[in-house]
Design a protein around this motif. Sequence first.
Motif, short mmCIF file in Angstrom:
data_model
loop_
_atom_site.label_atom_id
_atom_site.label_comp_id
_atom_site.label_asym_id
_atom_site.label_seq_id
_atom_site.Cartn_x
_atom_site.Cartn_y
_atom_site.Cartn_z
N GLN A 265 97.41 5.93 43.71
CA GLN A 265 98.83 5.30 43.80
C GLN A 265 99.72 6.26 42.89
O GLN A 265 99.55 6.38 41.77
N LEU A 266 100.30 7.14 43.28
CA LEU A 266 101.36 8.15 42.96
C LEU A 266 102.80 7.35 42.51
O LEU A 266 103.42 7.16 43.22
N ASN A 267 103.11 6.92 41.34
CA ASN A 267 104.18 6.48 40.90
C ASN A 267 104.99 7.60 40.51
O ASN A 267 105.18 8.00 39.33
N GLY A 268 106.04 7.87 41.26
CA GLY A 268 106.86 9.29 40.72
C GLY A 268 108.14 8.81 39.93
O GLY A 268 108.75 7.65 39.90
N ASN A 269 108.45 9.51 38.78
CA ASN A 269 109.26 9.38 37.99
C ASN A 269 110.36 10.67 38.20
O ASN A 269 110.61 11.54 37.28
N ASN A 270 110.80 10.71 39.35
CA ASN A 270 111.44 11.84 39.92
C ASN A 270 110.77 13.07 40.07
O ASN A 270 111.07 14.28 39.62
N ALA A 271 109.13 12.77 40.28
CA ALA A 271 108.25 13.85 40.68
C ALA A 271 108.88 14.84 41.56
O ALA A 271 109.49 14.41 42.65
N VAL A 272 108.31 16.10 41.73
CA VAL A 272 108.61 17.07 42.89
C VAL A 272 107.34 17.28 43.37
O VAL A 272 106.23 17.58 43.04
N VAL A 273 107.68 17.68 44.92
CA VAL A 273 106.47 17.99 45.74
C VAL A 273 106.95 19.46 46.28
O VAL A 273 107.86 19.54 46.84
N HIS A 274 105.76 20.34 46.29
CA HIS A 274 106.06 21.54 46.98
C HIS A 274 104.97 21.79 47.90
O HIS A 274 103.63 21.63 47.40
N ALA A 275 105.20 22.11 49.30
CA ALA A 275 104.15 22.46 50.19
C ALA A 275 104.21 23.66 50.92
O ALA A 275 105.04 23.58 51.95
N ASP A 276 104.46 24.83 50.29
CA ASP A 276 104.64 26.05 50.90
C ASP A 276 103.37 26.93 50.83
O ASP A 276 102.53 27.22 50.24
N SER A 277 102.96 27.19 52.18
CA SER A 277 101.84 27.99 52.49
C SER A 277 100.62 26.98 51.93
O SER A 277 99.56 27.59 51.74
N GLY A 278 100.73 25.70 52.17
CA GLY A 278 99.68 24.97 51.70
C GLY A 278 100.11 23.41 52.13
O GLY A 278 101.33 23.06 52.65
N THR A 279 99.23 22.34 51.68
CA THR A 279 99.65 21.17 52.09
C THR A 279 99.47 19.93 51.03
O THR A 279 98.40 20.33 50.16
N VAL A 280 100.43 19.17 50.81
CA VAL A 280 100.11 17.95 49.79
C VAL A 280 99.95 16.75 50.76
O VAL A 280 101.05 16.36 51.54
N ILE A 281 99.03 16.22 50.66
CA ILE A 281 98.49 15.03 51.68
C ILE A 281 98.13 13.85 51.01
O ILE A 281 97.46 13.75 50.21
N VAL A 282 98.90 12.59 51.59
CA VAL A 282 98.57 11.23 51.00
C VAL A 282 97.35 10.94 52.17
O VAL A 282 97.34 10.49 53.13
N ASP A 283 96.18 10.75 51.44
CA ASP A 283 94.96 10.28 52.19
C ASP A 283 94.15 9.33 51.30
O ASP A 283 93.32 9.35 50.70
N GLY A 284 94.45 8.01 51.69
CA GLY A 284 93.96 6.89 51.27
C GLY A 284 94.77 6.42 49.83
O GLY A 284 94.27 5.54 49.00
N GLY A 285 95.94 7.02 49.59
CA GLY A 285 96.76 6.76 48.51
C GLY A 285 98.18 6.18 48.89
O GLY A 285 98.28 6.06 50.06
#
Length: 608
Positions: A265-285
């Motif tokens: 469980q990702l509880n962001g506090n204004n967290a940043v996601v970058h998916a440049d030439s790659g992948t950030v995937i929610v998989d069971g989360g």
Amino acid sequence: FHRVVANADLTFGNADYLLLVNANSAHNIAMAGTSNGIRFNDGNASLTLTGTLHGFGMTYNNGGGGTLVDNGTISADSAGNTLAINNTNLTGSGVLEAKNGGILSIGAVINGGGLKVNVDNNPNSIVEINGGGVTGTLGTSTGTGLSFAANGSNYISNATIASDLTFGQGGYALVYNANSVSGNINMASTSNGIRFNDSNASLTLTGTLHGFGITYNNGGGGTLVNNGIVAGDVSGQTLYLETTNLGGNGVYEGISGGTLSIGGQLNGNNAVVHADSGTVIVDGGSLTGSFAAATGAGFSFAANGNNYLSNATINGNLTFSGGAYALLFNANTVNGTINMTGTSNGIRFNDGNASLTLGPTAKLHGYGATFNNGGGGRLINNGTIAADAPGQTLALNNTFITNNASVAVVAAATLSVGGIITQNSGETKVDGSLNLANTYQINGGILSGTGMIAGNIDNVAGAERAGDSPGILTIAGNYMQEHAATFEELLGGATPGSGYSQLVVSNLATLDGTLDVSLVNGFKPTVGEQFDVLLGANTGSFPFNTSPDPGFTYSVAYLPDRVRITVDTVPVPEPSSLALLLAAVALIAFRRRRFIRVSPSPSGRGLG
């Protein structure tokens, strides 16, 4: 040694042996033995090092206990050989070192008082925890820092670590209590990794956790707080975050062809996601809390029924491809772009409390589906919903859909609405196909386009504007226009579609409200010219006929299969314009007369 202070150097050759009793200190110790070495007798035995302990060999226990205090340097400096520190406790403020291809193996518990870790650039040099633990404070490091062996007894507990940590193949650490790492955690393992013991275990990161491998739980709980960077940055490999709780205001990256997989469980506090030439995937989360603007695809979702969003505000992008899946709980807001390219699963609203609000900068587009787990589920659009993939369908099958901004269906694309849809403001522009399971209620804004609407329209207080200035809009159903609504007609030529707007209704048009006719594209109709602005059976009438063009009037005929307007008067030049025209004509005439040459009279005087 028995309470001895040795200022001279000590040397241990092969099989040389020393048993330590009580408190002792030494300066330099040279070791070159593959057996025996320095043996601590019991928990009262200690050795304080003020110089350098180096070479290869071993320190170990006779029984429980035994403390080595490193206030100098412990250095594995013999190529291909191991210096093993296997007594129970290792402390101090000195240096742990590997160089020249030597291995410093630590089976003791490091209780650091600022201990530093130095590893040279020889690829075979390593300082590794092998059956030991880390607690207290570790200072900065060089090279790969402190490594972890594939040993199930390694652990970290109540540690503050400025050193880099490295997990090679099978590398392992069990995390207890609260810990922090300001160095980098380098992972390159397809097994083991960082394991959180229980719900009291936490690791706060201010450096970078990167590579491929896994963080996971021993049992329930475990918290990874990312205030630095977590990056899946190895091409073709995955860094798995399977720890139960993930938090912080750091960066989550999938770059250089790598994948970062979110299983907690990702509880962001204004967290940043970058998916440049790659992948950030929610998989069971899951995602909750706030997330800043993203680059690339943002968060992607796997075909996993355990993915969910709850009370999330996402200013970045979300991507649903293939069988991607997310279950929505509670109120959620997206201000980025939701990219959908899936023919199964999609965005599922859990119940009547689940909602998704698209902010003014948001866009939900492509093809795929929103749908319900049970009853209810609200989709509120303050941005853009666009069925913009020709030949594909974007289906909105959650219970309630509200449009306050823009809904667009491009040519050859389909928007299918299985829920109850209402427009309060903005515009619905249909150039493809809009399929409605329920009547579309237009409380405000505009309905326009050149496509096909399969279903019923109730224009309560909006504006129907067929075409795209102008064009033909077809409703395969009923069209109802109420008293506060407007039928906007654009006249720009004599041909329906290309010249003027036309609404085609296959069932029945029930008419009320205002018919507002505008001249466009410089068109000037002639008196008596007729235009069929609505085709289809109709009842009722427009009690209000208006036009923004001065001098233009028309009359309306309600025929059984059409509504026809006839031009009664057309605009004439304004008086000021007419006066200018007459003045110009008079001036031209005067100039022509002024310069006419006349033949002389008999008296010899000319007229002119």
